[in-house]
Design a protein around this motif. Sequence first.
Motif, PDB file in Angstrom:
ATOM      1  N   ALA A  39       3.254 -31.114 -45.260  1.00 52.53           N
ATOM      2  CA  ALA A  39       3.646 -31.254 -43.715  1.00 52.53           C
ATOM      3  C   ALA A  39       2.415 -30.505 -43.040  1.00 52.53           C
ATOM      4  CB  ALA A  39       4.860 -30.921 -43.336  1.00 52.53           C
ATOM      5  N   LEU A  40       2.188 -29.497 -43.301  1.00 57.13           N
ATOM      6  CA  LEU A  40       1.282 -28.613 -42.693  1.00 57.13           C
ATOM      7  C   LEU A  40       0.004 -29.362 -42.201  1.00 57.13           C
ATOM      8  CD1 LEU A  40       2.066 -24.735 -43.218  1.00 57.13           C
ATOM      9  CD2 LEU A  40       2.274 -25.852 -41.066  1.00 57.13           C
ATOM     10  N   ASP A  41      -0.475 -29.827 -43.742  1.00 51.30           N
ATOM     11  CA  ASP A  41      -2.037 -30.669 -43.600  1.00 51.30           C
ATOM     12  C   ASP A  41      -1.633 -31.915 -42.753  1.00 51.30           C
ATOM     13  OD1 ASP A  41      -4.362 -31.439 -45.073  1.00 51.30           O
ATOM     14  OD2 ASP A  41      -3.305 -32.997 -45.487  1.00 51.30           O
ATOM     15  N   ILE A  42      -0.515 -32.273 -42.501  1.00 51.32           N
ATOM     16  CA  ILE A  42      -0.757 -33.736 -41.557  1.00 51.32           C
ATOM     17  C   ILE A  42      -0.458 -33.181 -40.138  1.00 51.32           C
ATOM     18  CG2 ILE A  42       1.186 -35.442 -40.882  1.00 51.32           C
ATOM     19  CD1 ILE A  42       1.965 -35.706 -43.832  1.00 51.32           C
ATOM     20  N   LEU A  43       0.142 -31.976 -39.867  1.00 42.40           N
ATOM     21  CA  LEU A  43       0.383 -31.345 -38.651  1.00 42.40           C
ATOM     22  C   LEU A  43      -1.250 -30.931 -38.424  1.00 42.40           C
ATOM     23  CD1 LEU A  43       3.579 -29.513 -38.938  1.00 42.40           C
ATOM     24  CD2 LEU A  43       3.040 -31.471 -37.542  1.00 42.40           C
ATOM     25  N   GLN A  44      -1.979 -30.520 -38.981  1.00 41.04           N
ATOM     26  CA  GLN A  44      -3.106 -30.141 -38.601  1.00 41.04           C
ATOM     27  C   GLN A  44      -4.263 -30.952 -38.359  1.00 41.04           C
ATOM     28  OE1 GLN A  44      -3.731 -27.462 -41.882  1.00 41.04           O
ATOM     29  NE2 GLN A  44      -2.653 -25.718 -41.297  1.00 41.04           N
ATOM     30  N   ARG A  45      -3.942 -32.248 -39.027  1.00 36.91           N
ATOM     31  CA  ARG A  45      -4.980 -33.293 -38.936  1.00 36.91           C
ATOM     32  C   ARG A  45      -4.453 -34.293 -37.857  1.00 36.91           C
ATOM     33  NH1 ARG A  45      -5.072 -36.429 -42.635  1.00 36.91           N
ATOM     34  NH2 ARG A  45      -3.444 -35.646 -44.222  1.00 36.91           N
ATOM     35  N   GLN A  46      -3.083 -34.352 -37.410  1.00 38.39           N
ATOM     36  CA  GLN A  46      -2.796 -35.509 -36.895  1.00 38.39           C
ATOM     37  C   GLN A  46      -2.017 -35.064 -35.639  1.00 38.39           C
ATOM     38  OE1 GLN A  46      -0.969 -38.764 -39.231  1.00 38.39           O
ATOM     39  NE2 GLN A  46      -2.194 -37.943 -40.992  1.00 38.39           N
ATOM     40  N   SER A  47      -1.788 -35.714 -34.686  1.00 40.88           N
ATOM     41  CA  SER A  47      -0.885 -35.359 -33.553  1.00 40.88           C
ATOM     42  C   SER A  47       0.502 -35.884 -33.815  1.00 40.88           C
ATOM     43  CB  SER A  47      -1.271 -36.297 -32.170  1.00 40.88           C
ATOM     44  OG  SER A  47      -0.339 -35.733 -31.226  1.00 40.88           O
ATOM     45  N   ILE A  48       1.198 -35.117 -34.083  1.00 40.44           N
ATOM     46  CA  ILE A  48       2.820 -35.104 -34.446  1.00 40.44           C
ATOM     47  C   ILE A  48       3.860 -34.754 -33.407  1.00 40.44           C
ATOM     48  CG2 ILE A  48       4.757 -34.881 -35.785  1.00 40.44           C
ATOM     49  CD1 ILE A  48       2.574 -36.584 -36.960  1.00 40.44           C
ATOM     50  N   ASP A  49       4.753 -35.662 -32.672  1.00 40.24           N
ATOM     51  CA  ASP A  49       5.548 -35.116 -31.697  1.00 40.24           C
ATOM     52  C   ASP A  49       6.909 -34.560 -32.017  1.00 40.24           C
ATOM     53  OD1 ASP A  49       4.046 -36.389 -29.223  1.00 40.24           O
ATOM     54  OD2 ASP A  49       4.165 -37.851 -30.398  1.00 40.24           O
ATOM     55  N   LEU A  50       7.345 -34.773 -33.268  1.00 42.30           N
ATOM     56  CA  LEU A  50       8.625 -34.502 -33.749  1.00 42.30           C
ATOM     57  C   LEU A  50       8.693 -34.290 -35.077  1.00 42.30           C
ATOM     58  CD1 LEU A  50      11.663 -33.796 -32.986  1.00 42.30           C
ATOM     59  CD2 LEU A  50      12.027 -36.253 -32.997  1.00 42.30           C
ATOM     60  N   LEU A  51       8.922 -33.080 -35.712  1.00 41.71           N
ATOM     61  CA  LEU A  51       8.915 -32.743 -36.999  1.00 41.71           C
ATOM     62  C   LEU A  51      10.649 -32.644 -37.546  1.00 41.71           C
ATOM     63  CD1 LEU A  51       8.038 -31.870 -39.772  1.00 41.71           C
ATOM     64  CD2 LEU A  51       7.583 -29.453 -38.828  1.00 41.71           C
ATOM     65  N   PHE A  52      10.931 -33.553 -38.384  1.00 41.22           N
ATOM     66  CA  PHE A  52      12.063 -33.157 -38.927  1.00 41.22           C
ATOM     67  C   PHE A  52      12.069 -32.445 -40.237  1.00 41.22           C
ATOM     68  CE2 PHE A  52      13.061 -36.782 -36.223  1.00 41.22           C
ATOM     69  CZ  PHE A  52      14.432 -36.404 -35.836  1.00 41.22           C
ATOM     70  N   LEU A  53      12.369 -31.058 -40.495  1.00 40.38           N
ATOM     71  CA  LEU A  53      12.116 -30.391 -41.657  1.00 40.38           C
ATOM     72  C   LEU A  53      13.334 -29.776 -42.421  1.00 40.38           C
ATOM     73  CD1 LEU A  53       9.739 -28.359 -42.620  1.00 40.38           C
ATOM     74  CD2 LEU A  53      10.422 -26.750 -40.923  1.00 40.38           C
ATOM     75  N   ASP A  54      13.172 -29.874 -43.678  1.00 39.56           N
ATOM     76  CA  ASP A  54      14.500 -29.261 -44.700  1.00 39.56           C
ATOM     77  C   ASP A  54      13.961 -28.163 -44.801  1.00 39.56           C
ATOM     78  OD1 ASP A  54      16.217 -29.179 -46.580  1.00 39.56           O
ATOM     79  OD2 ASP A  54      14.951 -29.793 -48.244  1.00 39.56           O
ATOM     80  N   LEU A  55      14.767 -27.133 -45.246  1.00 36.75           N
ATOM     81  CA  LEU A  55      14.410 -25.742 -45.493  1.00 36.75           C
ATOM     82  C   LEU A  55      14.178 -25.448 -47.114  1.00 36.75           C
ATOM     83  CD1 LEU A  55      17.131 -23.899 -43.649  1.00 36.75           C
ATOM     84  CD2 LEU A  55      14.753 -24.050 -43.106  1.00 36.75           C
ATOM     85  N   ASN A  56      14.788 -25.902 -48.007  1.00 38.64           N
ATOM     86  CA  ASN A  56      14.626 -25.653 -49.254  1.00 38.64           C
ATOM     87  C   ASN A  56      13.776 -26.676 -50.255  1.00 38.64           C
ATOM     88  OD1 ASN A  56      16.434 -23.216 -49.491  1.00 38.64           O
ATOM     89  ND2 ASN A  56      18.177 -25.032 -49.493  1.00 38.64           N
ATOM     90  N   MET A  57      12.522 -26.330 -50.125  1.00 39.04           N
ATOM     91  CA  MET A  57      11.266 -27.063 -50.882  1.00 39.04           C
ATOM     92  C   MET A  57      10.331 -26.415 -51.660  1.00 39.04           C
ATOM     93  SD  MET A  57      10.333 -29.471 -47.453  1.00 39.04           S
ATOM     94  CE  MET A  57      10.036 -27.917 -46.552  1.00 39.04           C
TER      95      MET A  57
END
Length: 343
Positions: A39-57
């Motif tokens: 997720a962080l890799d995508i957020l750093q390379r692309q413009s994302i408006d909304l992230l739905f994030l799980d906790l236990n991964m």
Amino acid sequence: MVAAVLICDDSNLARKQMARSLPAEWQQNVKFAGHGGEALDILQRQSIDLLFLDLNMPILDGYQVLAAIQQQQLPVKTIVVSGDIQPEARERVLSYGALDFIKKPVDQEKLNHVLGLVEQKTIQQQEEAKNDPKKAAVRSHSSFTLSNDLRDVFQELSNVAMGQAGDLLARLLNVFVKLPIPNVNVIEVSELHMAIASVEQKENTSAICQGFIGGGVAGEALLILNDSSFKDIARLMQYDGELTTKVELELLMDISNILIGAVLKGLAEQIDMTFSQGHPVVLGQHAPVSELIKANARRWRRTLAIEISYGIENYNISCDLLLLFTEDSIKTLNYKVEFLLED
């Protein structure tokens, strides 16, 4: 209108369910990540408006992702979607900058409410950008094996049930319960025997076994508690007397009633079943835990095993909850969860 959405969850089932809950016009702009690092890799390379994030991964959990988003000042609105519904978990994610918290399974009404808040926030940010442009710059399943998809379903079901049990324990003891990712495997009884034997050798333990049955599904729930945990458990339950064998037994019963009951209830609700529970049997103080497997070897032979580990932050408390489903139960469970994999 949200232009780009990222759904981050280690469960393929959870990602699909989350995507289906979003507005139809968003579907072409939904991306997926299987863990926090991705997720962080995508957020750093692309413009994302909304992230739905799980906790236990694995790799990076949701808390680590939220911390990184803050540190790197990544311009994304984050909604946490998790089975860990402890009050402190909600407080933590909000303190890390999450816009809101939605518990699993996702309630559509709650999601719609949160999406309304997102739209309001987007409009607000657009207005701010006009005034200050600098602010804008920022599924055949064999009865003896588990396919990756089916394993993923059982893991996600267990994750939600684990979170509900953890929340109950956290509220009762006013603590933060650590919830690792559940392990799901179909294994031979001989392998299970060795696994439990290794637990016994690692540290002195006490154990409770409780049978359950319902709708063609049967099994045993086995709770193994490290004996070193009793001191802190007694302290949390505000017991100041001597820790005798009888007292430890009562504490073991209390913890097993909370965790076994809540986990079975959480699983049953998700697959539309009802489990009846038998009387708990104390194993650890009367016989080696491995005798459970020997006594049931003819019935189990091969078992679907779900292992859930619990720990309590800042306390020397750890226990393992094993759900051991009979071989005949696997076919019924497969049938019950197949619809969850349908597109």
